[in-house]
Design an enzyme around this catalytic site. Structure first.
Site, mmCIF file in Angstrom:
data_model
loop_
_atom_site.group_PDB
_atom_site.id
_atom_site.type_symbol
_atom_site.label_atom_id
_atom_site.label_comp_id
_atom_site.label_asym_id
_atom_site.label_seq_id
_atom_site.Cartn_x
_atom_site.Cartn_y
_atom_site.Cartn_z
ATOM 1 N N GLU A 131 7.708 1.412 4.953
ATOM 2 C CA GLU A 131 7.241 0.392 5.996
ATOM 3 C C GLU A 131 7.587 -0.824 5.337
ATOM 4 O O GLU A 131 7.257 -1.225 4.288
ATOM 5 C CB GLU A 131 5.729 0.615 6.143
ATOM 6 N N HIS A 138 0.805 -1.311 0.162
ATOM 7 C CA HIS A 138 0.023 -0.003 -0.028
ATOM 8 C C HIS A 138 0.683 1.195 -0.004
ATOM 9 O O HIS A 138 1.949 1.429 0.381
ATOM 10 C CB HIS A 138 -0.990 -0.090 1.330
ATOM 11 N N HIS A 161 3.859 7.530 3.425
ATOM 12 C CA HIS A 161 4.929 6.324 3.378
ATOM 13 C C HIS A 161 4.457 5.318 2.171
ATOM 14 O O HIS A 161 3.293 5.345 1.730
ATOM 15 C CB HIS A 161 5.139 5.384 4.696
#
Length: 141
Positions: free
Chosen positions: A131, A7, A80
């Site tokens: 991440e 994502h 992010h």
């Protein structure tokens, strides 16, 4: 080590307004119900795409880490990118051995998909907050 893009995290002052924007402007039709993630200080909503997701993150509480980002970017913005890894501990150890800085304590915590996550310092990633999340197993978000 790096797996698929899971994502793109987008900080927003209003999940509802952001969902409406993605729906009305881009035709996104599948938004999951927002939920609170108190351990991370955020409210989260995933917009499902054909090949990944957009993770909308809104501050939850006065000590949310997203407040600082929104102070600099009042309308929100890309926060992010998240990539999957098969083994979060092996990825962490390999990255540390290569000189990358893991944010926080360096110990994985459970993220919005219910799997262990870590964040890499943007200075080691060309200015991008990255991440890493362990690949979700069957039944995860």
């Amino acid at each position: 080590m790096i797996g698929r893009l899971n994502h793109v995290g987008v900080a927003t002052p209003s999940i509802e307004a952001s969902v409406a924007m993605y729906r009305d402007l881009l035709g996104a039709i599948q938004a999951q119900a927002p939920f609170d993630l108190p351990a991370q200080g955020v409210r989260v909503c995933f917009i499902d795409l054909i090949n990944s997701q957009i993770e909308l993150i809104e501050p939850l509480g006065d000590d949310s880490p997203i407040h600082g980002f929104l102070a600099k970017n009042p309308k929100g913005g890309q926060h992010h990118v998240c990539f999957e890894v098969e083994d979060i501990l092996a990825a962490r150890d390999a990255l540390r051995a290569r000189g990358a800085t893991i944010l926080g304590t360096g110990e994985p915590r459970i993220g919005a998909h219910g799997t262990p996550i870590l964040f890499l310092h943007p200075r080691d990633m060309g200015g991008v907050l990255v991440e890493l999340m362990e690949t979700p197993r069957e039944g995860a978000h």
